[in-house]
Design a protein around this motif. Structure first.
Motif, PDB file in Angstrom:
ATOM      1  N   LEU A   1       0.645  -1.317   0.247  1.00 20.13           N
ATOM      2  CA  LEU A   1      -0.153  -0.129   0.033  1.00 20.13           C
ATOM      3  C   LEU A   1       0.693   1.654   0.320  1.00 20.13           C
ATOM      4  CD1 LEU A   1      -2.644  -1.233   2.549  1.00 20.13           C
ATOM      5  CD2 LEU A   1      -2.766  -0.964  -0.022  1.00 20.13           C
ATOM      6  N   LEU A   2       2.011   1.464   0.576  1.00 21.01           N
ATOM      7  CA  LEU A   2       3.382   2.686   1.164  1.00 21.01           C
ATOM      8  C   LEU A   2       3.334   2.586  -0.582  1.00 21.01           C
ATOM      9  CD1 LEU A   2       4.101   2.124   4.145  1.00 21.01           C
ATOM     10  CD2 LEU A   2       2.814   4.191   3.823  1.00 21.01           C
ATOM     11  N   GLY A   3       3.744   1.661  -0.984  1.00 23.21           N
ATOM     12  CA  GLY A   3       5.182   1.602  -2.382  1.00 23.21           C
ATOM     13  C   GLY A   3       3.829   2.324  -3.534  1.00 23.21           C
ATOM     14  N   GLY A   4       2.502   2.054  -2.967  1.00 28.91           N
ATOM     15  CA  GLY A   4       1.101   2.388  -4.247  1.00 28.91           C
ATOM     16  C   GLY A   4       1.225   4.020  -4.435  1.00 28.91           C
ATOM     17  N   THR A   5       1.092   4.273  -3.081  1.00 27.08           N
ATOM     18  CA  THR A   5       0.905   5.464  -2.465  1.00 27.08           C
ATOM     19  C   THR A   5       2.529   6.380  -2.966  1.00 27.08           C
ATOM     20  OG1 THR A   5      -0.292   5.098  -0.513  1.00 27.08           O
ATOM     21  CG2 THR A   5       0.698   7.530  -1.090  1.00 27.08           C
ATOM     22  N   ALA A   6       3.465   6.009  -2.911  1.00 25.81           N
ATOM     23  CA  ALA A   6       3.973   7.011  -3.589  1.00 25.81           C
ATOM     24  C   ALA A   6       4.444   7.102  -5.422  1.00 25.81           C
ATOM     25  CB  ALA A   6       5.526   5.883  -2.338  1.00 25.81           C
ATOM     26  N   VAL A   7       4.207   5.266  -5.474  1.00 29.06           N
ATOM     27  CA  VAL A   7       4.638   5.619  -6.939  1.00 29.06           C
ATOM     28  C   VAL A   7       3.777   6.427  -7.184  1.00 29.06           C
ATOM     29  CG1 VAL A   7       4.245   3.890  -8.929  1.00 29.06           C
ATOM     30  CG2 VAL A   7       5.977   3.124  -6.644  1.00 29.06           C
ATOM     31  N   SER A   8       2.018   6.659  -7.223  1.00 28.45           N
ATOM     32  CA  SER A   8       0.960   7.165  -7.949  1.00 28.45           C
ATOM     33  C   SER A   8       1.619   8.766  -7.494  1.00 28.45           C
ATOM     34  CB  SER A   8       0.271   7.514  -7.139  1.00 28.45           C
ATOM     35  OG  SER A   8       0.130   7.609  -6.290  1.00 28.45           O
ATOM     36  N   MET A   9       1.926   9.027  -6.831  1.00 24.69           N
ATOM     37  CA  MET A   9       2.287  10.686  -6.285  1.00 24.69           C
ATOM     38  C   MET A   9       3.871  11.071  -7.762  1.00 24.69           C
ATOM     39  SD  MET A   9       0.155  12.127  -4.680  1.00 24.69           S
ATOM     40  CE  MET A   9      -0.752  11.619  -5.929  1.00 24.69           C
ATOM     41  N   VAL A  10       5.091   9.543  -7.624  1.00 23.25           N
ATOM     42  CA  VAL A  10       5.676  10.261  -8.992  1.00 23.25           C
ATOM     43  C   VAL A  10       5.357  10.021 -10.037  1.00 23.25           C
ATOM     44  CG1 VAL A  10       7.981   9.353  -9.217  1.00 23.25           C
ATOM     45  CG2 VAL A  10       7.001   9.456  -6.099  1.00 23.25           C
ATOM     46  N   ALA A  11       4.493   8.997 -10.241  1.00 19.48           N
ATOM     47  CA  ALA A  11       4.291   9.002 -11.784  1.00 19.48           C
ATOM     48  C   ALA A  11       3.407  10.664 -11.992  1.00 19.48           C
ATOM     49  CB  ALA A  11       3.464   8.261 -12.028  1.00 19.48           C
ATOM     50  N   LEU A  12       3.027  10.946 -10.793  1.00 17.66           N
ATOM     51  CA  LEU A  12       1.854  12.918 -11.317  1.00 17.66           C
ATOM     52  C   LEU A  12       3.046  13.923 -11.890  1.00 17.66           C
ATOM     53  CD1 LEU A  12      -0.392  14.004 -11.163  1.00 17.66           C
ATOM     54  CD2 LEU A  12      -0.406  14.017  -9.067  1.00 17.66           C
ATOM     55  N   PHE A  13       4.382  13.646 -10.678  1.00 18.71           N
ATOM     56  CA  PHE A  13       5.294  14.464 -11.102  1.00 18.71           C
ATOM     57  C   PHE A  13       5.902  13.980 -12.257  1.00 18.71           C
ATOM     58  CE2 PHE A  13       9.781  15.036 -10.689  1.00 18.71           C
ATOM     59  CZ  PHE A  13       9.275  16.906 -10.403  1.00 18.71           C
TER      60      PHE A  13
END
Length: 296
Positions: A99-111
Protein backbone atom coordinates in the motif's frame (compact mmCIF):
# COMPACT_ATOMS: atom_id res chain seq x y z
CA UNK A 1 -6.46 -5.36 40.05
CA UNK A 2 -3.26 -3.34 39.89
CA UNK A 3 -1.40 -6.20 38.26
CA UNK A 4 -3.97 -6.46 35.47
CA UNK A 5 -3.84 -2.75 34.61
CA UNK A 6 -1.94 -1.13 31.75
CA UNK A 7 1.46 0.24 32.63
CA UNK A 8 0.27 3.86 32.38
CA UNK A 9 -3.13 3.28 33.99
CA UNK A 10 -2.09 4.92 37.24
CA UNK A 11 0.29 7.49 35.74
CA UNK A 12 -0.34 11.12 34.87
CA UNK A 13 -0.48 12.31 31.30
CA UNK A 14 2.91 14.03 31.67
CA UNK A 15 4.58 10.72 32.40
CA UNK A 16 3.06 9.28 29.24
CA UNK A 17 4.16 12.27 27.16
CA UNK A 18 7.73 12.02 28.47
CA UNK A 19 7.85 8.35 27.58
CA UNK A 20 6.27 9.07 24.19
CA UNK A 21 8.89 11.71 23.45
CA UNK A 22 11.67 9.15 23.88
CA UNK A 23 10.08 6.52 21.62
CA UNK A 24 11.48 6.35 18.09
CA UNK A 25 8.44 4.55 16.76
CA UNK A 26 6.29 7.51 17.72
CA UNK A 27 8.42 9.98 15.75
CA UNK A 28 8.53 7.77 12.66
CA UNK A 29 4.79 7.26 12.81
CA UNK A 30 4.13 10.96 13.40
CA UNK A 31 6.24 12.05 10.41
CA UNK A 32 4.57 9.46 8.21
CA UNK A 33 1.08 10.41 9.36
CA UNK A 34 1.66 14.16 8.89
CA UNK A 35 3.14 13.70 5.42
CA UNK A 36 0.40 11.35 4.19
CA UNK A 37 -2.35 13.47 5.72
CA UNK A 38 -0.97 16.65 4.10
CA UNK A 39 -0.73 14.90 0.75
CA UNK A 40 -4.28 13.60 1.12
CA UNK A 41 -5.84 16.98 1.85
CA UNK A 42 -4.15 18.64 -1.16
CA UNK A 43 -5.57 16.18 -3.71
CA UNK A 44 -8.81 18.19 -3.84
CA UNK A 45 -6.94 20.79 -5.91
CA UNK A 46 -6.61 18.26 -8.74
CA UNK A 47 -10.08 19.29 -9.90
CA UNK A 48 -8.79 22.85 -10.37
CA UNK A 49 -5.80 21.51 -12.30
CA UNK A 50 -8.03 19.41 -14.56
CA UNK A 51 -10.25 22.39 -15.41
CA UNK A 52 -7.41 24.82 -16.05
CA UNK A 53 -4.76 22.64 -17.68
CA UNK A 54 -6.67 19.71 -19.19
CA UNK A 55 -9.65 21.92 -20.13
CA UNK A 56 -12.30 19.56 -18.81
CA UNK A 57 -15.80 20.49 -17.74
CA UNK A 58 -16.65 21.13 -14.10
CA UNK A 59 -18.57 17.85 -13.81
CA UNK A 60 -15.73 15.83 -15.34
CA UNK A 61 -13.17 17.46 -13.05
CA UNK A 62 -15.32 16.76 -10.01
CA UNK A 63 -15.40 13.08 -10.95
CA UNK A 64 -11.72 12.97 -9.97
CA UNK A 65 -12.77 13.57 -6.37
CA UNK A 66 -15.21 10.68 -6.69
CA UNK A 67 -12.42 8.46 -8.02
CA UNK A 68 -10.52 9.22 -4.83
CA UNK A 69 -13.40 8.79 -2.40
CA UNK A 70 -14.89 5.53 -3.69
CA UNK A 71 -11.70 3.41 -3.49
CA UNK A 72 -10.89 5.04 -0.16
CA UNK A 73 -14.21 3.95 1.35
CA UNK A 74 -13.86 0.49 -0.17
CA UNK A 75 -10.35 -0.01 1.17
CA UNK A 76 -11.26 1.24 4.65
CA UNK A 77 -14.03 -1.35 4.83
CA UNK A 78 -12.42 -4.32 3.11
CA UNK A 79 -8.81 -3.58 4.07
CA UNK A 80 -9.69 -3.11 7.74
CA UNK A 81 -11.39 -6.50 7.76
CA UNK A 82 -8.44 -8.06 5.91
CA UNK A 83 -6.02 -6.67 8.52
CA UNK A 84 -7.90 -8.52 11.27
CA UNK A 85 -7.20 -11.82 9.49
CA UNK A 86 -3.49 -11.27 8.83
CA UNK A 87 -1.70 -14.11 10.65
CA UNK A 88 1.60 -12.47 11.58
CA UNK A 89 3.64 -9.30 11.60
CA UNK A 90 5.39 -10.42 8.41
CA UNK A 91 2.03 -10.50 6.64
CA UNK A 92 1.19 -7.08 8.07
CA UNK A 93 4.50 -5.69 6.82
CA UNK A 94 4.01 -7.08 3.30
CA UNK A 95 0.43 -5.81 3.16
CA UNK A 96 1.29 -2.27 4.25
CA UNK A 97 4.47 -2.19 2.14
CA UNK A 98 2.39 -2.77 -0.98
CA UNK A 99 0.00 0.00 0.00
CA UNK A 100 2.80 2.44 0.84
CA UNK A 101 4.57 1.59 -2.42
CA UNK A 102 1.41 2.29 -4.41
CA UNK A 103 0.95 5.63 -2.63
CA UNK A 104 4.50 6.79 -3.33
CA UNK A 105 4.55 5.54 -6.92
CA UNK A 106 1.27 7.27 -7.77
CA UNK A 107 2.49 10.67 -6.59
CA UNK A 108 5.89 10.27 -8.26
CA UNK A 109 4.14 9.24 -11.49
CA UNK A 110 1.99 12.37 -11.30
CA UNK A 111 5.09 14.55 -11.09
CA UNK A 112 7.01 12.71 -13.82
CA UNK A 113 4.11 12.66 -16.29
CA UNK A 114 3.47 16.37 -15.85
CA UNK A 115 7.17 17.15 -16.11
CA UNK A 116 7.42 15.24 -19.40
CA UNK A 117 4.15 16.82 -20.63
CA UNK A 118 2.54 13.37 -20.91
CA UNK A 119 -0.21 13.81 -18.34
CA UNK A 120 -3.65 13.18 -19.84
CA UNK A 121 -7.07 12.87 -18.25
CA UNK A 122 -7.11 9.02 -18.33
CA UNK A 123 -3.62 8.92 -16.81
CA UNK A 124 -4.67 11.39 -14.11
CA UNK A 125 -7.80 9.36 -13.37
CA UNK A 126 -5.72 6.18 -13.04
CA UNK A 127 -3.24 7.86 -10.70
CA UNK A 128 -6.02 9.27 -8.55
CA UNK A 129 -7.71 5.86 -8.33
CA UNK A 130 -4.50 4.07 -7.30
CA UNK A 131 -3.74 6.76 -4.73
CA UNK A 132 -7.26 6.58 -3.30
CA UNK A 133 -6.99 2.80 -3.03
CA UNK A 134 -3.54 2.65 -1.40
CA UNK A 135 -3.31 5.55 1.03
CA UNK A 136 -6.23 5.22 3.51
CA UNK A 137 -5.11 2.23 5.60
CA UNK A 138 -1.51 3.41 6.17
CA UNK A 139 -2.93 6.84 7.02
CA UNK A 140 -5.77 6.02 9.40
CA UNK A 141 -5.00 2.62 10.95
CA UNK A 142 -1.43 2.51 12.39
CA UNK A 143 -1.58 5.67 14.48
CA UNK A 144 -4.90 4.66 16.04
CA UNK A 145 -3.64 1.17 16.93
CA UNK A 146 -0.39 2.63 18.26
CA UNK A 147 -2.25 5.15 20.43
CA UNK A 148 -4.34 2.41 22.02
CA UNK A 149 -1.38 0.11 22.51
CA UNK A 150 0.94 2.74 23.95
CA UNK A 151 -1.43 4.80 26.09
CA UNK A 152 -3.99 2.20 27.05
CA UNK A 153 -7.63 3.04 27.65
CA UNK A 154 -6.89 6.01 29.87
CA UNK A 155 -4.37 7.91 27.72
CA UNK A 156 -5.09 6.78 24.15
CA UNK A 157 -7.31 9.82 23.49
CA UNK A 158 -4.44 12.16 24.37
CA UNK A 159 -2.10 10.45 21.91
CA UNK A 160 -4.74 10.45 19.18
CA UNK A 161 -5.31 14.18 19.70
CA UNK A 162 -1.56 14.81 19.39
CA UNK A 163 -1.50 13.09 16.02
CA UNK A 164 -4.61 14.91 14.84
CA UNK A 165 -3.47 18.32 16.07
CA UNK A 166 -0.05 18.17 14.43
CA UNK A 167 -1.48 16.59 11.29
CA UNK A 168 -4.21 19.22 10.83
CA UNK A 169 -1.76 22.05 11.50
CA UNK A 170 0.77 20.86 8.95
CA UNK A 171 -1.94 20.00 6.41
CA UNK A 172 -3.40 23.50 6.72
CA UNK A 173 0.00 25.08 6.17
CA UNK A 174 0.59 22.85 3.15
CA UNK A 175 -2.78 23.78 1.65
CA UNK A 176 -1.92 27.47 2.00
CA UNK A 177 1.38 26.77 0.21
CA UNK A 178 -0.40 24.90 -2.56
CA UNK A 179 -2.88 27.77 -2.91
CA UNK A 180 -0.02 30.20 -3.44
CA UNK A 181 1.51 27.89 -6.06
CA UNK A 182 -1.80 27.57 -7.89
CA UNK A 183 -2.24 31.34 -7.97
CA UNK A 184 1.08 31.45 -9.85
CA UNK A 185 0.20 28.44 -12.04
CA UNK A 186 3.18 26.61 -10.57
CA UNK A 187 1.79 23.10 -11.01
CA UNK A 188 5.24 21.59 -11.39
CA UNK A 189 6.25 22.87 -7.95
CA UNK A 190 3.05 21.54 -6.44
CA UNK A 191 3.47 18.07 -7.95
CA UNK A 192 7.11 18.04 -6.85
CA UNK A 193 6.01 18.77 -3.27
CA UNK A 194 3.32 16.09 -3.50
CA UNK A 195 5.87 13.52 -4.66
CA UNK A 196 8.43 14.56 -2.05
CA UNK A 197 6.15 14.41 0.97
CA UNK A 198 4.60 11.16 -0.26
CA UNK A 199 8.04 9.53 -0.50
CA UNK A 200 9.09 10.94 2.89
CA UNK A 201 5.82 9.85 4.51
CA UNK A 202 5.92 6.33 3.07
CA UNK A 203 9.58 5.90 4.00
CA UNK A 204 8.98 7.08 7.55
CA UNK A 205 5.95 4.82 7.89
CA UNK A 206 7.97 1.88 6.59
CA UNK A 207 10.65 2.64 9.19
CA UNK A 208 7.96 2.53 11.87
CA UNK A 209 6.90 -0.95 10.76
CA UNK A 210 10.53 -2.08 10.81
CA UNK A 211 11.15 -0.73 14.32
CA UNK A 212 7.94 -2.31 15.56
CA UNK A 213 8.90 -5.65 14.02
CA UNK A 214 12.43 -5.49 15.44
CA UNK A 215 11.11 -4.79 18.92
CA UNK A 216 8.82 -7.82 18.87
CA UNK A 217 9.28 -10.06 15.79
CA UNK A 218 6.94 -12.84 16.92
CA UNK A 219 4.05 -10.70 18.15
CA UNK A 220 0.74 -11.28 16.42
CA UNK A 221 -0.34 -7.62 16.49
CA UNK A 222 0.79 -4.42 14.79
CA UNK A 223 2.03 -2.75 17.98
CA UNK A 224 4.42 -4.57 20.26
CA UNK A 225 3.57 -2.45 23.29
CA UNK A 226 1.04 -4.40 25.41
CA UNK A 227 -2.39 -2.82 25.40
CA UNK A 228 -4.43 -5.58 27.01
CA UNK A 229 -4.36 -6.81 30.61
CA UNK A 230 -3.21 -10.33 29.69
CA UNK A 231 0.04 -8.92 28.26
CA UNK A 232 1.12 -7.93 31.76
CA UNK A 233 0.16 -11.13 33.57
CA UNK A 234 1.37 -13.82 31.20
CA UNK A 235 4.68 -15.57 31.86
CA UNK A 236 7.44 -13.49 30.32
CA UNK A 237 5.08 -10.58 29.62
CA UNK A 238 5.78 -8.36 32.60
CA UNK A 239 8.04 -5.86 30.84
CA UNK A 240 6.90 -3.02 28.62
CA UNK A 241 7.25 -4.02 25.01
CA UNK A 242 7.57 -7.76 25.61
CA UNK A 243 6.05 -9.94 22.95
CA UNK A 244 2.50 -11.05 23.74
CA UNK A 245 1.66 -14.60 22.71
CA UNK A 246 0.10 -15.24 19.34
CA UNK A 247 -3.71 -15.49 19.21
CA UNK A 248 -4.88 -18.99 20.08
CA UNK A 249 -1.75 -19.95 22.00
CA UNK A 250 -2.16 -22.02 25.21
CA UNK A 251 -0.69 -19.24 27.33
CA UNK A 252 -3.21 -16.71 26.01
CA UNK A 253 -6.08 -19.17 26.44
CA UNK A 254 -5.12 -20.05 30.00
CA UNK A 255 -4.63 -16.39 31.01
CA UNK A 256 -7.92 -15.20 29.57
CA UNK A 257 -10.56 -14.23 32.15
CA UNK A 258 -12.99 -16.35 30.12
CA UNK A 259 -10.81 -19.45 30.18
CA UNK A 260 -12.32 -22.65 31.49
CA UNK A 261 -10.83 -23.95 34.77
CA UNK A 262 -8.15 -26.58 34.35
CA UNK A 263 -9.32 -30.09 35.10
CA UNK A 264 -7.71 -31.74 38.15
CA UNK A 265 -6.61 -34.56 35.88
CA UNK A 266 -4.65 -32.05 33.77
CA UNK A 267 -3.35 -29.91 36.62
CA UNK A 268 0.01 -31.68 36.51
CA UNK A 269 0.10 -32.14 32.77
CA UNK A 270 2.45 -30.55 30.30
CA UNK A 271 -0.22 -28.32 28.73
CA UNK A 272 -1.50 -27.00 32.03
CA UNK A 273 1.84 -25.43 32.97
CA UNK A 274 3.13 -22.02 31.84
CA UNK A 275 5.59 -22.13 28.94
CA UNK A 276 5.19 -25.92 28.84
CA UNK A 277 6.98 -26.54 32.16
CA UNK A 278 5.71 -29.73 33.78
CA UNK A 279 4.46 -29.10 37.30
CA UNK A 280 5.14 -32.34 39.11
CA UNK A 281 4.14 -33.23 42.66
CA UNK A 282 5.76 -30.86 45.13
CA UNK A 283 7.22 -28.70 42.37
CA UNK A 284 5.54 -25.56 41.09
CA UNK A 285 5.89 -24.50 37.51
CA UNK A 286 8.43 -21.72 37.12
CA UNK A 287 7.42 -19.12 34.55
CA UNK A 288 10.14 -17.43 32.54
CA UNK A 289 11.34 -14.08 33.65
CA UNK A 290 10.59 -11.03 31.56
CA UNK A 291 13.40 -9.22 29.89
CA UNK A 292 13.52 -5.50 29.28
CA UNK A 293 14.50 -3.93 26.00
CA UNK A 294 15.66 -0.61 24.75
CA UNK A 295 13.19 1.94 23.54
CA UNK A 296 12.19 1.57 19.94
Amino acid sequence: SRRDAHRFEGESVWVVLRELRCTRRFWCLLIGYVALFSSRTATKFLAVFARNELHTSHSTADLLLLLTSLPTMTMLLCGGAAYDFLPSKAAVAIFFSLLLGGTAVSMVALFVLFWTESLSLPALATIVFVYGLCHPLPLYLPFAVFSMGFGGVRHCATIVCIFELIGLTCASLFQITVGVMLSRDDYLGWFACQALIAVVGCSSMQMYFYLDWRRSPTAGTLVSAPSLPYALTLPGGGGYGDSPPRPGSPALRDASPFARPVSPLRANSYEGSPRGVRAGPGRAATPGSSSGSSRA
